[in-house]
Design an enzyme around this catalytic site. Structure first.
Site, PDB file in Angstrom:
ATOM      1  N   THR A 118      13.585   6.025 -37.903  1.00  0.00           N
ATOM      2  CA  THR A 118      13.768   7.083 -37.022  1.00  0.00           C
ATOM      3  C   THR A 118      14.721   8.184 -37.485  1.00  0.00           C
ATOM      4  O   THR A 118      15.565   7.936 -38.570  1.00  0.00           O
ATOM      5  CB  THR A 118      14.413   6.991 -35.773  1.00  0.00           C
ATOM      6  N   ASP A 119      14.348   9.482 -37.218  1.00  0.00           N
ATOM      7  CA  ASP A 119      15.552  10.509 -37.526  1.00  0.00           C
ATOM      8  C   ASP A 119      16.514  10.047 -36.457  1.00  0.00           C
ATOM      9  O   ASP A 119      16.495   9.020 -35.505  1.00  0.00           O
ATOM     10  CB  ASP A 119      15.224  11.824 -36.859  1.00  0.00           C
ATOM     11  N   TRP A 120      17.691  10.608 -36.607  1.00  0.00           N
ATOM     12  CA  TRP A 120      18.960   9.971 -36.108  1.00  0.00           C
ATOM     13  C   TRP A 120      18.948  10.225 -34.612  1.00  0.00           C
ATOM     14  O   TRP A 120      18.775  11.261 -34.230  1.00  0.00           O
ATOM     15  CB  TRP A 120      20.254  10.603 -36.523  1.00  0.00           C
TER      16      TRP A 120
ATOM     17  N   ALA B  24      16.437   9.426 -32.560  1.00  0.00           N
ATOM     18  CA  ALA B  24      15.060   9.596 -32.062  1.00  0.00           C
ATOM     19  C   ALA B  24      14.308   8.544 -31.468  1.00  0.00           C
ATOM     20  O   ALA B  24      13.080   8.864 -31.357  1.00  0.00           O
ATOM     21  CB  ALA B  24      14.441  10.172 -33.387  1.00  0.00           C
TER      22      ALA B  24
END
Length: 804
Positions: free
Chosen positions: A288-290, A292
């Site tokens: 994931t993006d942080w 997300a």
């Protein structure tokens, strides 16, 4: 095991040449638009191609892990032991050392004794694949020495659909072919050092407004933006550069904050299970993006493999329970763990000599910590060449440049000097953009502001406190020094025994200095940062500053350090503005590189990786979008322009740009001749039918035709030209970039350039067959120095065989 649903969507990739292939029930692109297609189950990694040995080792290790040990691989844990953006716990008894995941694509962030490299947009403007590879190689070496296993970059999304997007500067280009070529070279360089690249942000992540869910004044959740993209556009535009990075071998893909056709990017089964893991055969893992991740079971089943930075809320013990109660099959967890460990093995990170995770990443660089010196003297030529080659000269009246033995140079503008307080973005461990060492021209703070979502436009355009060498946010980093333009100009004055004088205040008024100068250099910038879309593509203050100097100084040279597209029409026609340089974001060697170009020690060779319009209204998607409906809770952005972005849009609507995509001047001149199609494969099947390895069907990469041309340096100075080939594919845009080569040519000499064209280069996406279609017909070839300067044209006939 591939489900019937996946078979229907991707049967084309499982068929054999010459045999009947199954088709989905899709009859038009509207099937996808605005509603994400479900694709289940998540396919297991196959270990295809050169992943086979890594998968064999990974499967053996995972088979020995307990349920808890496998689970622990899938989510980050909070730690204060180092400054890594994310940490995966080790499994000491099996020899797995754990992982440090760290920003970003332009150099190691939040640490010292590392270099600040030219940013993505700058290396894109170089149009130099070899330079991109070397930049990746040296950056990878620094990440490795700092004990980083996963570097969070490079960026190929956003792709510049939104002209004022706050993160456009992190990626190489608005064009998928150029962006993909630069990204592929970067991946190969990075991973050659044994560091896993995390190519981001997957996918259609084109603005910062509404990028994350937020809570409004009524305590209601406003969802993240839905990028509504049709299937054809997804493949031909936004997926294209990711496919190049996959073909180059990237071990990780980062999913994005936005929703895609109303399904969150990190739990979107169509994009993760369907496009990435089935169609493109991805063997690595998805992170994931942080912050997300928005679900536990759903995201796992949709193809997510790792949650960052802290996965305890959705996974952790909850995930173990989901496995034991059957909500998620343990085979899915086994695949997640295998993908992660396989990437670790493939990069050789099991080698005992690989540094301990995060060993050189202090939690706070302002506090005492162990110094790990990652600087490499051998990187210096790449740092310098990268800074030089990303500068683009777009105006040079009466050979104002190079400077001809000037006795007195005057310097104006806030961007000329080193930052007053911090190294550029030296405070990158702080969250707020106004704390990054840059003071905005005008900043209107709304009570709804947070660092993760902006719900109102902000005028945050100018870094007043000093020269701009890198943008803001997670893509920023701090080098060992900064060569600011004014410093480098003073050094040159020392060497030449000449004079440089300056007034870098906000209201220069030394008219006598302007009149007496051989040249007046005006430095302005255009700032951008993660979390904020830009308020515009110019600012009145900077434009007025240029015109004020030019009113008195008859030789005014404008240098713009721009983190994205910047318009110049407020001063471009001023007869006293004799030269304009888009200096982009050069990194730590900014001043040295620029001065070498201004004085002619180096020749300009950069080309624009985007289109510069005459007016903001010329862009289809100038500003961020988001129709919030229904009830104001579900922002929507319809990508209804399809593939017609940047120069494709200008071509389709017959809009004359100020400076076209691919444009850039030199101190010499070039001519093109001898366009030839040296070979064309006839009778090739219409659809690819090869085995699926990482990057897609292997025969997508077969060369169908080879085009050659001759480039001659017709001037008196050695220089590098970027030869570009554009293709008019039947039924597609007027022309699309499908090849480029940067060649250094001595004065008066010629060289031949070659453009191998693959099946993919000449194909369109068939939404019914769910394959890349190579059509029989006439393909128009254009070769030259920019998207609007294409003196060589030829028609190429392609004849395909039958593929029923």
């Amino acid at each position: 095991m591939i489900s019937a649903k996946q078979l229907g969507l991707a049967a084309a990739f499982l068929s054999l040449c010459g045999l009947s292939h199954a088709k989905s029930n899709i009859t038009s692109d509207t099937h996808f638009y605005g509603q994400s297609e479900p694709v289940y189950p998540s396919p297991h990694g196959t270990g295809s191609g050169d992943w086979a040995q890594a998968y064999h080792k990974a499967a053996a290790m995972v088979s020995k892990m307990t349920l808890e040990e496998k689970n622990n691989l899938t989510y980050g844990v909070p730690t204060t032991e180092n400054g890594c953006s994310g940490i995966i716990q080790p499994v000491p008894r099996l020899g797995f050392t754990g992982m440090c995941l760290q920003d970003a694509g332009n150099g190691v962030r939040t640490t010292d004794f590392v270099n600040s490299y030219p940013s993505g947009i700058h290396i894109g403007a170089s149009w130099n694949k070899s330079l991109a590879h070397d930049r990746g190689w040296y950056m990878g070496g620094e990440f490795k020495k700092k004990g980083v296993q996963v570097a969070l970059g490079p960026v190929v999304g956003p792709l510049g659909r939104t002209t004022t997007g706050g993160r456009n500067w992190e990626g190489p280009s608005n064009d998928p072919y150029l962006g993909g070529a630069i990204a592929a070279a970067t991946v190969k360089g990075f991973q050659g050092q044994g560091v896993i690249t995390s190519v981001k942000h997957f996918i259609a992540n084109e603005q910062e407004l509404y990028r994350n869910p937020s809570v409004n004044s009524k305590n209601q959740t406003v969802e993240s933006l839905s990028s509504n993209v049709d299937d054809k556009t997804m493949h031909e535009l936004y997926l294209w550069p990711f496919q190049d990075a996959l073909k180059a071998g990237t071990g990780n893909i980062m999913c994005s904050y936005n929703r895609v056709n109303n399904s969150h990017g990190c739990q979107n089964s169509k994009t993760l299970n369907g496009l990435l893991k089935t169609e493109l055969g991805f063997n690595g893992f998805v992170v994931t993006d942080w912050d997300a991740q928005h679900s536990g079971v759903a995201s796992a089943l949709a193809g997510l493999d790792m949650a960052m930075p802290d996965g305890l809320s959705f996974w952790g013990n909850n995930f173990t329970e989901a496995i034991t109660n059957g909500s998620v099959p343990e085979s899915r967890l086994d695949d997640m763990a295998t993908r992660i460990i396989a990437a670790w093995y493939k990069m050789g990170q099991d080698d005992s000599s690989y540094p301990k995770p995060g060993i050189g990443m202090p939690y706070n660089i302002s506090e005492p910590h162990k110094i790990v010196n990652a600087l490499d003297r051998d990187a210096k030529p790449t740092l310098y060449d990268g800074a030089v080659e990303g500068h683009v000269l777009v105006k040079n009246t009466n050979n104002a440049l190079p400077l001809q033995s000037p006795k007195l140079i005057s310097v104006f503008g806030y961007d000329a000097k080193a930052p007053d307080q911090y190294m550029p973005n030296g405070q990158t461990f702080l969250d707020n953009p106004w704390e990054l060492g840059y003071e905005p021209a005008v900043f209107q703070l709304d009570e709804a502001f947070s660092t993760s979502v902006i719900n109102e436009p902000y005028d945050f355009q100018v870094a007043f406190n000093g020269t701009l060498s890198v943008g803001g946010g997670s893509g920023a980093n701090t080098g060992p020094y900064l060569s600011a333009p004014l410093d480098a100009l003073q050094q040159r004055a020392y060497e030449d025994n000449t004079v440089v004088m300056w007034d870098t205040g906000n209201t220069p008024g030394l008219n006598g200095l302007m009149e007496a100068s051989d040249a007046c250099l005006v430095f302005i910038n255009a700032f951008a940062t993660e979390g904020l879309d830009r308020a515009g593509t110019y600012d009145d203050y900077s434009d007025a500053l240029v015109n004020k100097v030019a009113k008195t100084c008859t030789n005014t040279i404008v240098v713009i350090h721009n983190a994205g597209t910047r318009l110049v029409d407020k001063f471009v026609d001023n007869e006293n503005v004799t030269a304009i340089v888009f200096a982009h974001l050069p990194g730590q060697d900014s001043g040295r590189a620029l001065v070498s170009l201004l004085y002619g020690d180096e020749n300009f060779s950069g080309k624009l990786p985007y289109t510069v319009a005459k007016n903001e209204s010329d862009y289809k998607n100038y500003y961020h979008t988001g129709a919030v409906t229904p009830y104001g809770l579900f922002p929507q952005s319809d990508f209804d322009e399809g593939v017609l972005t940047d120069y494709r849009y200008f071509d389709a609507h017959d809009i004359t740009p100020r400076y076209e995509f691919g444009f850039g001047l030199s101190y010499t001149t070039f001519s093109f001749s001898g366009l030839e199609v040296s070979s064309v494969k006839h009778g090739i099947e219409k659809y690819p039918c090869g085995a699926i390895e990482q990057g897609g069907a292997i025969d997508l990469w077969d060369t169908v035709a080879t085009v050659t041309a001759t480039v001659k340096n017709t001037g008196r100075k050695a220089g590098a030209e970027v030869a570009q080939i554009y293709i008019g594919i039947p039924g597609g845009p007027m022309k699309q970039l499908r090849g480029f080569e940067k060649v250094m040519i001595p004065a008066g000499r010629s060289t031949k350039v070659s453009f191998p064209l693959t099946r993919r280069d000449l194909s369109t996406w068939d939404v019914v067959a769910q394959k890349w279609l190579l059509q029989s017909g006439s393909y128009k070839l254009y070769v030259g120095s920019s998207s609007r300067d294409l003196p060589l044209t030829k028609t190429m006939k392609v004849v395909t065989g039958s593929s029923s």
